[in-house]
Design an enzyme around this catalytic site. Structure first.
Site, PDB file in Angstrom:
ATOM      1  N   ASP A   6       0.712  -1.256  -0.019  1.00 16.93           N
ATOM      2  CA  ASP A   6       0.016   0.031   0.117  1.00 16.93           C
ATOM      3  C   ASP A   6       0.900   1.105   0.024  1.00 16.93           C
ATOM      4  O   ASP A   6       0.191   2.404  -0.103  1.00 16.93           O
ATOM      5  CB  ASP A   6      -0.820   0.251   1.292  1.00 16.93           C
ATOM      6  CG  ASP A   6      -1.976  -1.109   1.153  1.00 16.93           C
ATOM      7  OD1 ASP A   6      -2.327  -1.453   0.158  1.00 16.93           O
ATOM      8  OD2 ASP A   6      -2.472  -1.558   2.153  1.00 16.93           O
ATOM      9  N   VAL A   7       2.282   1.180  -0.217  1.00 19.81           N
ATOM     10  CA  VAL A   7       3.136   2.385  -0.188  1.00 19.81           C
ATOM     11  C   VAL A   7       3.861   2.353  -1.143  1.00 19.81           C
ATOM     12  O   VAL A   7       4.679   1.413  -1.751  1.00 19.81           O
ATOM     13  CB  VAL A   7       4.060   2.219   1.295  1.00 19.81           C
ATOM     14  CG1 VAL A   7       5.155   3.280   1.216  1.00 19.81           C
ATOM     15  CG2 VAL A   7       3.245   2.029   2.596  1.00 19.81           C
ATOM     16  N   ASP A   8       3.775   3.589  -1.789  1.00 18.79           N
ATOM     17  CA  ASP A   8       4.545   3.719  -3.160  1.00 18.79           C
ATOM     18  C   ASP A   8       5.669   4.744  -2.538  1.00 18.79           C
ATOM     19  O   ASP A   8       6.941   4.819  -3.218  1.00 18.79           O
ATOM     20  CB  ASP A   8       3.902   4.452  -4.020  1.00 18.79           C
ATOM     21  CG  ASP A   8       2.747   3.764  -4.748  1.00 18.79           C
ATOM     22  OD1 ASP A   8       2.945   2.328  -4.766  1.00 18.79           O
ATOM     23  OD2 ASP A   8       1.543   4.200  -5.005  1.00 18.79           O
ATOM     24  N   LYS A 146       7.356  21.950   9.176  1.00 21.53           N
ATOM     25  CA  LYS A 146       6.635  20.897   9.044  1.00 21.53           C
ATOM     26  C   LYS A 146       5.269  20.643   9.848  1.00 21.53           C
ATOM     27  O   LYS A 146       4.436  20.054   9.701  1.00 21.53           O
ATOM     28  CB  LYS A 146       7.332  19.543   9.184  1.00 21.53           C
ATOM     29  CG  LYS A 146       8.146  19.122   7.978  1.00 21.53           C
ATOM     30  CD  LYS A 146       9.239  17.949   8.129  1.00 21.53           C
ATOM     31  CE  LYS A 146       9.649  17.548   9.475  1.00 21.53           C
ATOM     32  NZ  LYS A 146      10.346  16.342   9.249  1.00 21.53           N
ATOM     33  N   ASP A 171       9.817  11.870  14.278  1.00 17.32           N
ATOM     34  CA  ASP A 171       9.910  11.449  15.993  1.00 17.32           C
ATOM     35  C   ASP A 171       9.249  12.806  16.397  1.00 17.32           C
ATOM     36  O   ASP A 171       8.844  12.744  17.748  1.00 17.32           O
ATOM     37  CB  ASP A 171      11.227  11.615  16.289  1.00 17.32           C
ATOM     38  CG  ASP A 171      11.873  13.108  16.126  1.00 17.32           C
ATOM     39  OD1 ASP A 171      12.367  13.717  17.184  1.00 17.32           O
ATOM     40  OD2 ASP A 171      12.002  13.337  14.964  1.00 17.32           O
TER      41      ASP A 171
END
Length: 217
Positions: A6-8, A146, A171
């Protein structure tokens, strides 16, 4: 468990995720107060109190991560002072094996960091982790930290990715919350970003101590 089908795209934070946060914590909490006290004729307690007040007032903003800002604010050459303890820069356990595994799986791997470009270049010079990256983005390029949802919309204009097929490892829970609000599909938090710090109890996000917990290493 993470279903890698499910991860590209894999987006990875640097400090506290790929690199040991001990270097940064030691700098800001121990080394900088000593150098600040020496430079400005203060005792150590006065220096610590002044720095805590100034630094905490900027927490979560782009200025908090900006070495140029702190050089001006503190009247110190912060990049030069950082280099005084560069021997403490180190990879977290399993980082190299994890990055090599992502390359073997042909994932699109991006380093997504709040680190200032000068500090980023210094750490890449020491560690060489850029050789495993398909792209490197500093929040300073996008004018948003971010922690801001504006960062994530700006990032998608900067680089192509599908949010629901993206894994983001960091983190910082505030950063992960902003990524979740934007719609990043897979989020993982690091329990022990500082090798000399405690294992943290993370409740709002899936959390790991080492990368083997999401990938057979």
């Amino acid at each position: 468990m993470l279903d890698w089908q499910d991860v590209d795209t894999v987006m990875l934070d640097m400090d506290g995720t790929l690199l040991d946060l001990h270097y940064d914590n030691h700098f800001w909490l121990t080394h900088l107060p000593q150098r600040y006290a020496q430079t400005h004729g203060l005792n150590l307690q006065e220096a610590e109190e002044q720095l805590v007040k100034q630094i905490d007032s900027r927490r979560g903003t782009l200025e908090w991560y900006c070495l140029n800002f702190w050089s001006r604010e503190l009247q110190l050459d912060i990049p030069a002072v950082l280099r005084e303890i560069e021997d403490r820069i180190a990879l977290r356990p399993q980082t190299q094996a994890f990055l090599e595994a992502l390359r073997q799986m042909e994932k699109h791997v991006l380093l997504v960091t709040n680190a200032h470009p000068d500090g980023l270049a210094h750490k890449l010079e020491i560690t060489g982790i850029d050789r495993w990256m398909d792209g490197i983005i500093s929040s300073h390029e996008l004018n948003h930290a971010k922690e801001s949802t504006h960062f994530w919309s700006a990032l998608r204009e900067y680089v192509e990715f599908e949010p629901d097929r993206t894994l983001f490892v960091d983190d910082n829970e505030h950063v992960l919350a902003a990524a979740r609000d934007y719609g990043i599909g897979h989020l993982v938090c690091i329990r022990q970003p500082d090798s000399r710090g405690p294992l943290r109890d993370i409740t709002d996000f899936p959390a790991i101590h080492h990368f083997e917990e999401i990938l057979a290493l």
